[in-house]
Design a protein around this motif. Structure first.
Motif, PDB file in Angstrom:
ATOM      1  N   LYS A 386       0.834  -1.202   0.000  1.00 56.70           N
ATOM      2  CA  LYS A 386       0.000   0.000   0.000  1.00 56.70           C
ATOM      3  C   LYS A 386       0.867   1.250   0.000  1.00 56.70           C
ATOM      4  O   LYS A 386       0.566   2.234  -0.710  1.00 56.70           O
ATOM      5  N   CYS A 387       1.934   1.258   0.771  1.00 60.19           N
ATOM      6  CA  CYS A 387       2.826   2.420   0.801  1.00 60.19           C
ATOM      7  C   CYS A 387       3.518   2.609  -0.546  1.00 60.19           C
ATOM      8  O   CYS A 387       3.676   3.746  -1.017  1.00 60.19           O
ATOM      9  N   VAL A 388       3.925   1.519  -1.180  1.00 55.17           N
ATOM     10  CA  VAL A 388       4.523   1.608  -2.522  1.00 55.17           C
ATOM     11  C   VAL A 388       3.520   2.249  -3.483  1.00 55.17           C
ATOM     12  O   VAL A 388       3.861   3.149  -4.267  1.00 55.17           O
ATOM     13  N   GLU A 389       2.278   1.787  -3.436  1.00 55.84           N
ATOM     14  CA  GLU A 389       1.251   2.317  -4.337  1.00 55.84           C
ATOM     15  C   GLU A 389       1.061   3.814  -4.149  1.00 55.84           C
ATOM     16  O   GLU A 389       1.084   4.589  -5.123  1.00 55.84           O
ATOM     17  N   ARG A 398       9.490   5.236 -10.036  1.00 55.17           N
ATOM     18  CA  ARG A 398       9.552   3.781  -9.847  1.00 55.17           C
ATOM     19  C   ARG A 398      10.960   3.305  -9.519  1.00 55.17           C
ATOM     20  O   ARG A 398      11.136   2.290  -8.838  1.00 55.17           O
ATOM     21  N   ASP A 399      11.979   4.037 -10.038  1.00 52.97           N
ATOM     22  CA  ASP A 399      13.353   3.600  -9.798  1.00 52.97           C
ATOM     23  C   ASP A 399      13.976   4.251  -8.575  1.00 52.97           C
ATOM     24  O   ASP A 399      15.175   4.127  -8.349  1.00 52.97           O
ATOM     25  N   ASP A 400      13.150   4.930  -7.780  1.00 58.94           N
ATOM     26  CA  ASP A 400      13.652   5.499  -6.531  1.00 58.94           C
ATOM     27  C   ASP A 400      14.168   4.350  -5.646  1.00 58.94           C
ATOM     28  O   ASP A 400      13.528   3.290  -5.561  1.00 58.94           O
ATOM     29  N   PRO A 401      15.310   4.535  -4.973  1.00 61.07           N
ATOM     30  CA  PRO A 401      15.866   3.447  -4.144  1.00 61.07           C
ATOM     31  C   PRO A 401      14.897   2.912  -3.105  1.00 61.07           C
ATOM     32  O   PRO A 401      14.905   1.709  -2.806  1.00 61.07           O
ATOM     33  N   ARG A 402      14.054   3.788  -2.553  1.00 58.52           N
ATOM     34  CA  ARG A 402      13.102   3.332  -1.531  1.00 58.52           C
ATOM     35  C   ARG A 402      12.056   2.406  -2.134  1.00 58.52           C
ATOM     36  O   ARG A 402      11.637   1.422  -1.515  1.00 58.52           O
ATOM     37  N   ILE A 403      11.621   2.740  -3.340  1.00 57.80           N
ATOM     38  CA  ILE A 403      10.640   1.885  -4.021  1.00 57.80           C
ATOM     39  C   ILE A 403      11.275   0.557  -4.398  1.00 57.80           C
ATOM     40  O   ILE A 403      10.696  -0.521  -4.176  1.00 57.80           O
ATOM     41  N   ARG A 404      12.467   0.613  -4.970  1.00 59.56           N
ATOM     42  CA  ARG A 404      13.141  -0.635  -5.372  1.00 59.56           C
ATOM     43  C   ARG A 404      13.367  -1.540  -4.172  1.00 59.56           C
ATOM     44  O   ARG A 404      13.189  -2.769  -4.256  1.00 59.56           O
ATOM     45  N   LYS A 405      13.755  -0.943  -3.049  1.00 62.18           N
ATOM     46  CA  LYS A 405      14.019  -1.740  -1.846  1.00 62.18           C
ATOM     47  C   LYS A 405      12.741  -2.400  -1.341  1.00 62.18           C
ATOM     48  O   LYS A 405      12.742  -3.571  -0.932  1.00 62.18           O
ATOM     49  N   ALA A 406      11.646  -1.650  -1.366  1.00 61.04           N
ATOM     50  CA  ALA A 406      10.367  -2.205  -0.906  1.00 61.04           C
ATOM     51  C   ALA A 406       9.896  -3.330  -1.818  1.00 61.04           C
ATOM     52  O   ALA A 406       9.437  -4.384  -1.352  1.00 61.04           O
ATOM     53  N   VAL A 407       9.999  -3.127  -3.122  1.00 61.27           N
ATOM     54  CA  VAL A 407       9.567  -4.160  -4.076  1.00 61.27           C
ATOM     55  C   VAL A 407      10.442  -5.405  -3.944  1.00 61.27           C
ATOM     56  O   VAL A 407       9.941  -6.544  -3.961  1.00 61.27           O
ATOM     57  N   ASP A 408      11.745  -5.203  -3.790  1.00 62.90           N
ATOM     58  CA  ASP A 408      12.637  -6.357  -3.596  1.00 62.90           C
ATOM     59  C   ASP A 408      12.261  -7.132  -2.340  1.00 62.90           C
ATOM     60  O   ASP A 408      12.306  -8.369  -2.318  1.00 62.90           O
ATOM     61  N   TRP A 409      11.888  -6.407  -1.291  1.00 64.98           N
ATOM     62  CA  TRP A 409      11.460  -7.091  -0.062  1.00 64.98           C
ATOM     63  C   TRP A 409      10.184  -7.890  -0.316  1.00 64.98           C
ATOM     64  O   TRP A 409      10.055  -9.035   0.142  1.00 64.98           O
ATOM     65  N   LEU A 410       9.248  -7.319  -1.061  1.00 64.20           N
ATOM     66  CA  LEU A 410       8.014  -8.036  -1.373  1.00 64.20           C
ATOM     67  C   LEU A 410       8.304  -9.318  -2.151  1.00 64.20           C
ATOM     68  O   LEU A 410       7.659 -10.351  -1.922  1.00 64.20           O
ATOM     69  N   ARG A 441       2.050  -0.942 -10.219  1.00 65.49           N
ATOM     70  CA  ARG A 441       2.451   0.467 -10.115  1.00 65.49           C
ATOM     71  C   ARG A 441       3.961   0.615 -10.281  1.00 65.49           C
ATOM     72  O   ARG A 441       4.444   1.619 -10.796  1.00 65.49           O
ATOM     73  N   ALA A 442       4.709  -0.381  -9.807  1.00 60.81           N
ATOM     74  CA  ALA A 442       6.172  -0.312  -9.875  1.00 60.81           C
ATOM     75  C   ALA A 442       6.702  -0.754 -11.227  1.00 60.81           C
ATOM     76  O   ALA A 442       7.923  -0.738 -11.445  1.00 60.81           O
ATOM     77  N   GLY A 443       5.824  -1.165 -12.136  1.00 63.68           N
ATOM     78  CA  GLY A 443       6.252  -1.538 -13.470  1.00 63.68           C
ATOM     79  C   GLY A 443       6.919  -2.891 -13.569  1.00 63.68           C
ATOM     80  O   GLY A 443       7.721  -3.123 -14.481  1.00 63.68           O
ATOM     81  N   VAL A 444       6.594  -3.795 -12.653  1.00 64.61           N
ATOM     82  CA  VAL A 444       7.215  -5.131 -12.697  1.00 64.61           C
ATOM     83  C   VAL A 444       6.151  -6.209 -12.875  1.00 64.61           C
ATOM     84  O   VAL A 444       6.259  -7.307 -12.324  1.00 64.61           O
ATOM     85  N   THR A 445       5.130  -5.903 -13.659  1.00 67.40           N
ATOM     86  CA  THR A 445       4.042  -6.861 -13.867  1.00 67.40           C
ATOM     87  C   THR A 445       4.534  -8.172 -14.469  1.00 67.40           C
ATOM     88  O   THR A 445       3.946  -9.229 -14.238  1.00 67.40           O
TER      89      THR A 445
END
Length: 570
Positions: A386-389, A398-410, A441-445
């Motif tokens: 939800k926070c990523v969204e 989308r390529d912000d380090p915080r977003i990438r880190k969150a998506v990698d954790w997911l 949203r992060a473009g990794v569909t």
């Protein structure tokens, strides 16, 4: 796509919107019916019996009648009246009846038989709740706490930053249990250490109380306030005001039918979801929505929270005061962002920065405290997604380090079957749906994790077109009966991931949601919200409408081929 389907969707949305706007208060908020609660009622009965028996005699009698009337056929209780049996509310109800209603011994016996048939409280998956339920059973002389760990109250002699991360939002309950455990005294050196720690624990408790919307209402939670009241009654040298404030709080919250609700102040959570749903259904620019957003902005907390070590700028379910948390803040920010250019950017910008600051070192978000070790406030896939969204939709690249880190954790948190869990919603559907939305949203569909999540959702659809909890094996979950909330989460996520609106499974889901709509234009709520993880659920009267409208709005947009728009960076 045939026009008759389009008109049905339009009619469903309009009917729901008309009903919701008819319920909207003049200040812009929506009233959220607070569900009656087995634990809230049992806790209040226990506390009033212990500390206010004479004056509250009528209230106690009414609560006893309500508990007896709502006992399930199997002898247990669920989170609310009629909900499937779960162990924790059953224990709390049995404890209250044992103390306040000696004539109800048969009902107590049946409840204990249910608990034992599921392995007893020792079999609970949460050691903390094993401790809490054991302590209450012993309080009512229904159990033996020998061998149960003692809460080390001396922890509060340490600097707050050292114990905060381990206790999180459990501070008040931990202190209450520590007092109940020591009511019969401690041996030797432990007694001295405990006496030294008592003032520090009381100061921490008073710190929690000072942050409340109402004194004596810890977290706006009748059961927690009751547990604190019982704990304080077992302690020495406690200011009488602390107990009397809780008693006054409990007495003011009783319902006409003799029950107590669970959480005070669900209006903010529900109003945020309703605002999101109405905006996604095409009402973002309606003047009544501007009023709703104005009210949500007014509930932003303008003071830092020393208990949770959070700066000003977040939101709590209780409103301008209370316990600031990440998930409620993210939901409010989503609702505010729907205002577009009309939304005062400083409110939105400040809230987004607040949310960003709460990300933990793993890249995830929990609920109250980053980097906590507290089991019910650890990293949460749903909250993280939800926070990523909300961050991406409000301009964070989308390529912000915080977003990438969150998506990698997911990616690392996906179960083998492709699903995701959630701390605050039951089962596997909400977490899986929210993770899929975040991936989109992060473009990794196209990532394998996103494909597995999508396939897991499609595979979990029930024959009637709905979704339920998924097969979790948890007591109280019913994976064979769909709910509007879970179906709406799934439908919105599948559409976000690119599943076309004319795909038969998507159409069945939309049909099911529309068929579930009641004559008044609204939808029935189900116990899908987690009060104690996997151990006690509750019903929220407003969230269901917001989720249903969001899903139908997405479906209507998909039918019309309207792409989703993202806002520019603030």
């Amino acid at each position: 796509m045939c026009s008759s389907l389009d008109s049905r969707v339009e009619e469903s949305i309009e009917q729901a919107a008309e009903a919701l706007f008819g319920l909207q208060r003049s200040n812009g908020s929506w009233p959220n019916r607070r569900p009656t609660s087995v634990m809230g009622t049992a806790g209040a009965l226990t506390a009033l019996h212990v500390v206010d028996r004479e004056r509250s005699h009528d209230l106690i009698e009414g609560g006893v009648r309500w508990l007896l009337d709502t006992q399930n056929a199997d002898g247990g209780w669920g989170g609310t009246a009629g909900a499937p049996t779960q162990i924790v509310p059953t224990v709390m109800a049995a404890t209250a009846l044992r103390l306040a209603a000696p004539h109800a011994s048969q009902s107590v016996r049946r409840a204990l038989d249910v608990v034992e048939s599921h392995g007893g409280v020792q079999a609970l998956p949460d050691p903390g709740m094993t401790l809490v339920t054991s302590v209450f059973l012993e309080l009512a002389e229904l159990g033996d706490v020998r061998g149960i760990k003692r809460v080390p109250r001396e922890l509060f002699l340490l600097p707050q930053q050292l114990w905060r991360r381990h206790l999180s939002f459990g501070v008040a309950l931990v202190i209450a249990i520590s007092f109940i455990q020591t009511r019969k005294g401690l041996p030797g050196a432990r007694r001295l250490l405990d006496r030294l720690a008592r003032p520090a624990a009381l100061r921490a408790l008073e710190q929690v109380d000072r942050s409340e919307t109402r004194r004596g209402g810890y977290g706006g939670d009748n059961w927690l306030a009751s547990a604190v009241c019982v704990g304080l009654s077992c302690a020495e040298e406690v200011p009488s005001r602390m107990i009397s404030d809780i008693v006054d709080y409990l007495r003011s919250n009783v319902h006409e039918d003799g029950s107590w609700h669970m959480i005070q102040g669900l209006d903010l959570i529900g109003s945020a979801y309703v605002s999101q749903g109405l905006a996604d259904a095409g009402y973002a620019s309606d003047p009544r929505m501007a009023l709703a957003r104005q009210w949500l902005r007014s509930c932003r907390q303008d003071e830092a929270s020393p208990v949770f070590d959070t700066p000003a700028g977040g939101w709590s379910w209780e409103g301008p005061r209370g316990w600031p948390n990440f998930l409620d803040t993210a939901n409010v920010l989503t609702a505010l962002a729907a205002g577009g250019s009309e939304e005062p950017s400083e409110h939105l910008r400040h809230g987004l920065r607040w949310l960003e600051s709460r990300q933990d070192r793993r890249g995830s978000w929990g609920t109250f405290i980053p980097n906590t070790t507290f089991p019910n406030d650890g990293p949460c896939p749903y909250a993280t997604a939800k926070c990523v969204e909300v961050l991406i939709e409000n301009g964070v690249p989308r390529d912000d380090p915080r977003i990438r880190k969150a998506v990698d954790w997911l990616f690392t948190q996906q179960r083998e079957d492709g699903t995701y869990e959630s701390l605050w919603y039951r089962g596997l559907t909400p977490g899986t749906a929210m993770a899929l939305v975040a991936f989109c949203r992060a473009g990794v569909t196209g990532h394998p994790a996103a494909r597995r999540a999508r396939e897991a959702l499609l595979g979990a659809q029930l024959p009637d077109g709905s979704w339920a909890s998924g097969k979790t094996g948890k007591l109280g979950d019913d994976h064979a009966k769909g709910t509007v909330e879970e179906t709406a989460w799934a439908l919105h996520a599948l559409l976000a991931s690119g599943v076309p609106a004319d795909e038969p499974r998507v159409r069945r889901a939309a049909d099911w949601i529309m068929a579930a709509q009641q004559p008044d234009g609204l939808w029935p709520a189900s116990p899908v919200h987690m009060y104690i993880r996997d151990l006690k659920y509750y019903v929220d009267g407003l969230i269901v409408h917001g989720l249903a409208l969001k899903a139908l709005g997405s479906y209507r947009s998909a039918l019309a081929g309207i792409p989703r728009q993202e806002t520019e960076a603030l």
